[in-house]
Write a protein that holds these residues in place. Structure first.
Motif, PDB file in Angstrom:
ATOM      1  N   THR A 129       0.830  -1.205   0.000  1.00  0.00           N
ATOM      2  CA  THR A 129       0.000   0.000   0.000  1.00  0.00           C
ATOM      3  C   THR A 129       0.867   1.259   0.000  1.00  0.00           C
ATOM      4  OG1 THR A 129      -1.676  -1.238   1.231  1.00  0.00           O
ATOM      5  CG2 THR A 129      -1.900   1.156   1.191  1.00  0.00           C
ATOM      6  N   ALA A 130       2.020   1.178   0.626  1.00  0.00           N
ATOM      7  CA  ALA A 130       2.892   2.351   0.727  1.00  0.00           C
ATOM      8  C   ALA A 130       3.562   2.709  -0.599  1.00  0.00           C
ATOM      9  CB  ALA A 130       3.953   2.111   1.797  1.00  0.00           C
ATOM     10  N   TYR A 131       3.889   1.718  -1.416  1.00  0.00           N
ATOM     11  CA  TYR A 131       4.691   2.002  -2.617  1.00  0.00           C
ATOM     12  C   TYR A 131       4.043   3.017  -3.556  1.00  0.00           C
ATOM     13  CZ  TYR A 131       7.223  -2.150  -0.964  1.00  0.00           C
ATOM     14  OH  TYR A 131       7.914  -3.053  -0.200  1.00  0.00           O
ATOM     15  N   PRO A 132       2.763   2.888  -3.924  1.00  0.00           N
ATOM     16  CA  PRO A 132       2.169   3.919  -4.778  1.00  0.00           C
ATOM     17  C   PRO A 132       2.098   5.295  -4.112  1.00  0.00           C
ATOM     18  CG  PRO A 132       0.930   1.883  -4.971  1.00  0.00           C
ATOM     19  CD  PRO A 132       1.873   1.701  -3.815  1.00  0.00           C
ATOM     20  N   ILE A 133       1.985   5.326  -2.789  1.00  0.00           N
ATOM     21  CA  ILE A 133       2.013   6.618  -2.094  1.00  0.00           C
ATOM     22  C   ILE A 133       3.349   7.293  -2.320  1.00  0.00           C
ATOM     23  CG2 ILE A 133       1.963   7.704   0.189  1.00  0.00           C
ATOM     24  CD1 ILE A 133      -0.042   5.501   1.027  1.00  0.00           C
ATOM     25  N   GLY A 134       4.417   6.511  -2.300  1.00  0.00           N
ATOM     26  CA  GLY A 134       5.733   7.070  -2.604  1.00  0.00           C
ATOM     27  C   GLY A 134       5.816   7.598  -4.016  1.00  0.00           C
ATOM     28  N   VAL A 135       5.104   6.961  -4.936  1.00  0.00           N
ATOM     29  CA  VAL A 135       5.122   7.417  -6.332  1.00  0.00           C
ATOM     30  C   VAL A 135       4.447   8.772  -6.467  1.00  0.00           C
ATOM     31  CG1 VAL A 135       4.326   6.922  -8.685  1.00  0.00           C
ATOM     32  CG2 VAL A 135       5.194   5.061  -7.243  1.00  0.00           C
ATOM     33  N   VAL A 136       3.263   8.939  -5.886  1.00  0.00           N
ATOM     34  CA  VAL A 136       2.526  10.188  -6.072  1.00  0.00           C
ATOM     35  C   VAL A 136       3.229  11.374  -5.422  1.00  0.00           C
ATOM     36  CG1 VAL A 136       0.325   8.977  -6.279  1.00  0.00           C
ATOM     37  CG2 VAL A 136       1.014   9.890  -4.059  1.00  0.00           C
ATOM     38  N   HIS A 137       4.092  11.088  -4.466  1.00  0.00           N
ATOM     39  CA  HIS A 137       4.868  12.165  -3.847  1.00  0.00           C
ATOM     40  C   HIS A 137       6.224  12.356  -4.522  1.00  0.00           C
ATOM     41  CE1 HIS A 137       2.322  13.214  -0.381  1.00  0.00           C
ATOM     42  NE2 HIS A 137       1.950  11.933  -0.417  1.00  0.00           N
ATOM     43  N   GLY A 138       6.561  11.495  -5.460  1.00  0.00           N
ATOM     44  CA  GLY A 138       7.857  11.627  -6.113  1.00  0.00           C
ATOM     45  C   GLY A 138       9.010  11.087  -5.322  1.00  0.00           C
ATOM     46  N   TRP A 139       8.730  10.271  -4.314  1.00  0.00           N
ATOM     47  CA  TRP A 139       9.817   9.718  -3.505  1.00  0.00           C
ATOM     48  C   TRP A 139      10.483   8.547  -4.211  1.00  0.00           C
ATOM     49  CZ3 TRP A 139       5.928   9.609   1.093  1.00  0.00           C
ATOM     50  CH2 TRP A 139       5.722  10.916   1.544  1.00  0.00           C
TER      51      TRP A 139
ATOM     52  N   ILE B 297      -2.307   8.978   6.684  1.00  0.00           N
ATOM     53  CA  ILE B 297      -1.929  10.360   6.378  1.00  0.00           C
ATOM     54  C   ILE B 297      -2.283  10.665   4.933  1.00  0.00           C
ATOM     55  CG2 ILE B 297       0.020  11.934   6.049  1.00  0.00           C
ATOM     56  CD1 ILE B 297       1.302  10.769   8.524  1.00  0.00           C
ATOM     57  N   GLU B 298      -2.043   9.695   4.039  1.00  0.00           N
ATOM     58  CA  GLU B 298      -2.373   9.924   2.630  1.00  0.00           C
ATOM     59  C   GLU B 298      -3.882   9.996   2.408  1.00  0.00           C
ATOM     60  OE1 GLU B 298      -1.710  11.250  -0.874  1.00  0.00           O
ATOM     61  OE2 GLU B 298      -0.086  10.802   0.526  1.00  0.00           O
ATOM     62  N   ASN B 299      -4.639   9.177   3.088  1.00  0.00           N
ATOM     63  CA  ASN B 299      -6.087   9.280   2.964  1.00  0.00           C
ATOM     64  C   ASN B 299      -6.584  10.631   3.435  1.00  0.00           C
ATOM     65  OD1 ASN B 299      -6.798   6.840   1.730  1.00  0.00           O
ATOM     66  ND2 ASN B 299      -6.779   5.727   3.669  1.00  0.00           N
ATOM     67  N   HIS B 300      -5.953  11.180   4.467  1.00  0.00           N
ATOM     68  CA  HIS B 300      -6.299  12.521   4.929  1.00  0.00           C
ATOM     69  C   HIS B 300      -5.904  13.576   3.898  1.00  0.00           C
ATOM     70  CE1 HIS B 300      -6.820  15.993   7.507  1.00  0.00           C
ATOM     71  NE2 HIS B 300      -5.551  16.306   7.385  1.00  0.00           N
ATOM     72  N   ARG B 301      -4.757  13.394   3.283  1.00  0.00           N
ATOM     73  CA  ARG B 301      -4.251  14.386   2.331  1.00  0.00           C
ATOM     74  C   ARG B 301      -5.004  14.341   1.008  1.00  0.00           C
ATOM     75  NH1 ARG B 301       2.327  14.635   2.774  1.00  0.00           N
ATOM     76  NH2 ARG B 301       1.930  16.595   1.698  1.00  0.00           N
ATOM     77  N   SER B 302      -5.202  13.165   0.453  1.00  0.00           N
ATOM     78  CA  SER B 302      -5.719  13.076  -0.912  1.00  0.00           C
ATOM     79  C   SER B 302      -6.778  12.003  -1.131  1.00  0.00           C
ATOM     80  CB  SER B 302      -4.558  12.806  -1.873  1.00  0.00           C
ATOM     81  OG  SER B 302      -4.036  11.492  -1.668  1.00  0.00           O
ATOM     82  N   GLY B 303      -6.977  11.123  -0.147  1.00  0.00           N
ATOM     83  CA  GLY B 303      -7.913  10.027  -0.335  1.00  0.00           C
ATOM     84  C   GLY B 303      -7.426   8.971  -1.307  1.00  0.00           C
ATOM     85  N   LEU B 304      -6.125   8.908  -1.540  1.00  0.00           N
ATOM     86  CA  LEU B 304      -5.570   8.045  -2.583  1.00  0.00           C
ATOM     87  C   LEU B 304      -5.954   6.575  -2.413  1.00  0.00           C
ATOM     88  CD1 LEU B 304      -3.581   7.551  -4.991  1.00  0.00           C
ATOM     89  CD2 LEU B 304      -1.836   7.135  -3.249  1.00  0.00           C
ATOM     90  N   VAL B 305      -5.742   6.028  -1.229  1.00  0.00           N
ATOM     91  CA  VAL B 305      -6.017   4.607  -1.039  1.00  0.00           C
ATOM     92  C   VAL B 305      -7.511   4.349  -1.157  1.00  0.00           C
ATOM     93  CG1 VAL B 305      -5.657   2.608   0.454  1.00  0.00           C
ATOM     94  CG2 VAL B 305      -3.983   4.472   0.463  1.00  0.00           C
ATOM     95  N   TRP B 306      -8.319   5.167  -0.519  1.00  0.00           N
ATOM     96  CA  TRP B 306      -9.768   5.010  -0.591  1.00  0.00           C
ATOM     97  C   TRP B 306     -10.266   5.070  -2.033  1.00  0.00           C
ATOM     98  CZ3 TRP B 306     -10.734   9.179   3.707  1.00  0.00           C
ATOM     99  CH2 TRP B 306     -10.503   8.608   4.957  1.00  0.00           C
ATOM    100  N   ASP B 307      -9.845   6.106  -2.764  1.00  0.00           N
ATOM    101  CA  ASP B 307     -10.343   6.286  -4.129  1.00  0.00           C
ATOM    102  C   ASP B 307      -9.903   5.145  -5.046  1.00  0.00           C
ATOM    103  OD1 ASP B 307     -11.558   8.612  -3.334  1.00  0.00           O
ATOM    104  OD2 ASP B 307      -9.993   9.939  -4.112  1.00  0.00           O
ATOM    105  N   THR B 308      -8.702   4.643  -4.815  1.00  0.00           N
ATOM    106  CA  THR B 308      -8.221   3.511  -5.623  1.00  0.00           C
ATOM    107  C   THR B 308      -9.044   2.257  -5.353  1.00  0.00           C
ATOM    108  OG1 THR B 308      -5.965   4.414  -5.630  1.00  0.00           O
ATOM    109  CG2 THR B 308      -6.220   2.067  -6.141  1.00  0.00           C
ATOM    110  N   MET B 309      -9.326   1.995  -4.089  1.00  0.00           N
ATOM    111  CA  MET B 309     -10.065   0.782  -3.746  1.00  0.00           C
ATOM    112  C   MET B 309     -11.531   0.848  -4.156  1.00  0.00           C
ATOM    113  SD  MET B 309      -7.924  -1.374  -2.596  1.00  0.00           S
ATOM    114  CE  MET B 309      -8.440  -2.618  -1.427  1.00  0.00           C
TER     115      MET B 309
END
Length: 490
Positions: A99-109, A457-469
């Motif tokens: 779950t963490a890996y795509p979060i790293g992508v959207v932040h450019g890490w 933290i990412e769900n709070h910031r952008s909803g990324l995990v929620w929106d993907t699922m």
């Protein structure tokens, strides 16, 4: 003396910037471009986010991501249970890593290609892992994986159980990867989707129901099914959703409602508004990492007039109210210092502090009024950020400024600390050590505690995990079979 600028790296963020929540400043470098305060992120590769957070929260998330990127075995994708103490593999931590890996992508890490390759490596290792009912030399059985695996071959570690909830947390991360890596022209991403589907379809949910309609907590090859079931309100929501959504071995119709019939015993008002109680905060977090429960309700919650997201918000306030009341008289507790969940502890012993004999625990599930020994876990706060940011972010900030470098290190907040213990106990600590001005402090990070931090933290910031699922048909099918309606399901 602790330098409060240290946590942001060489660029530094001043005290005023932290207190006002200003965005972090970048270090300007002639090549390859602006570098973020972490010293390794090229800012040109960071897309704009939907919501700003304070520099401290941003740094915590970045460090929690780096935990998974750096301590996970890049050759197998296996994530250790803890670090830096040498450890076996945790299959739930693997789910959080995926779950963490795509979060790293959207932040450019990290790049998308890097994250895809790490994800593919993980899924290939899991799909190739040997399965069977033998007590040794296998990684799982009937699609379920053992709770802990050896760190070299990935076989069952010691006498660990075939774990239903830990398999569910793993599969949740697998399905997130399936939906996020959606490039139809990329062969690596296509393979990720294929293997994810294979892993999910292999799980035989109906096999592990010796006391139907409930799902057992697990199985041992030596003794059979564990005698305990998922029979109360807790983190088991994600397990039942996945089991109901299975295209191959789905749980029977009515399973969710039969389970929810047992919830009423957990409904109460102690330390706050009415809500379903589960003392450790992780029970209110884990399922919410992958499922956006805002506005969707099953029959039970519809009858209560709230949803499970609101229930978790109330649980966070309950923990804060408990800390303010502080019936146990533990050091440090208050409106700006709280957070009880499953975490490391100092050890299993009794000792006298402030003229009172108290009992302490090593790793344990702590909550208001349940096994509370004064041990606080930052993940109880950070994994709950979307529920109640108005009380959680100020508390995280206060905790950081009060204890500083004593509890904050390479991958963010260390797992736990206990300000009540200020002298050595009658026997050695199981984990951690005494640190001047703070008390007992764990020296480890735990994967299952770091995971909710980076994801929520990412769900709070952008909803990324929620929106993907929300795009995953298995998750939608599971929720609908559980009887959820309204909100984004409509």
């Amino acid at each position: 003396m602790f330098d409060r600028r240290k946590f942001v790296g060489s660029a530094g963020i001043g005290l005023a910037g932290l207190m006002t929540g200003c965005a972090p400043r970048a270090v300007v470098s002639p090549s390859p471009g602006p570098i973020a305060v972490d010293g390794w992120t090229v800012l040109n590769d960071r897309p704009a986010l939907d919501a700003e957070v304070s520099p401290l929260i941003d740094d915590i998330q970045r460090r929690a991501f780096r935990y998974f990127w750096e301590v996970t075995d890049e050759k197998t994708g296996m994530a250790p249970d803890r670090w830096p103490t040498p450890s076996f593999v945790s299959i739930a931590a693997i789910g959080f890593a995926l779950t963490a890996y795509p979060i790293g992508v959207v932040h450019g890490w990290v790049t998308r290609a890097e994250a895809a390759q790490r994800t593919l490596t993980t899924l290939e290792f899991l799909t190739n892992a040997p399965m069977g009912d033998a007590p040794r030399g296998v990684s799982g059985y009937r699609g379920f994986f053992y709770h802990f695996l050896g760190s070299t071959r990935g076989y069952r570690f010691s006498l660990s159980e075939l774990s239903t909830i830990d398999t569910a947390l793993l599969i949740a991360g697998v399905l997130f990867a399936q939906s996020w890596f959606d490039d139809p022209a990329d062969p690596v991403e296509a393979r990720i989707r294929e293997l994810a589907e294979q892993l999910y379809r292999a799980v035989e949910w109906t096999w592990i129901m010796p006391r139907a309609p409930l799902v057992s907590m697990g199985w041992h090859p030596e003794s059979g099914f564990i005698r305990s079931d998922w029979d109360i309100y807790n983190e088991g929501m994600i397990l039942y959703v996945l089991g109901l959504g299975s295209p191959t071995h789905p749980l029977p119709d009515g399973t969710w409602d039969r389970w929810a019939e047992r919830f009423e015993a957990s409904w109460g008002t102690r330390w706050g508004e009415e809500h379903l109680h589960f003392a450790p905060m992780f029970g209110h977090q884990y399922s919410h990492v992958w499922i956006d429960f805002r506005g969707i309700r099953d029959r039970y919650m519809a009858g209560k007039g709230i949803d499970y997201f609101e229930n978790s918000r109330r649980a966070a306030y309950c923990q804060r109210n408990y800390a303010i009341e502080n019936p146990g008289g533990w050091a440090g507790y208050g409106a700006d210092c709280w957070g009880l969940t499953a975490c490391d502890g100092p050890g299993d012993f009794a000792m006298t502090t402030a003229g009172q004999k108290r009992e302490f625990f090593s790793y344990s599930a702590r909550g208001p009024g349940e096994r509370d020994d004064g041990t606080l876990a930052p993940t109880a706060l950070l994994g709950s950020l979307p529920f109640a940011p108005e009380i959680i972010e100020p508390t995280v900030q206060a905790m950081y400024f009060r204890y500083g470098a004593q509890v904050y290190d390479k991958y963010g907040f260390l797992d736990a600390f206990n300000p009540t213990i200020t002298r050595r106990p009658p026997e050695p600590f199981k984990h951690g050590e005494l640190r001047l001005g703070t008390g007992w402090v764990d020296k480890d990070y735990l994967g299952i505690d770091q995971g909710p931090i980076v994801a929520m933290i990412e769900n709070h910031r952008s909803g990324l995990v929620w929106d993907t699922m929300k795009k995953n048909p298995h998750i939608r099918r599971g929720l609908e079979r559980a009887g959820f309606t309204g909100g984004w399901l409509s």
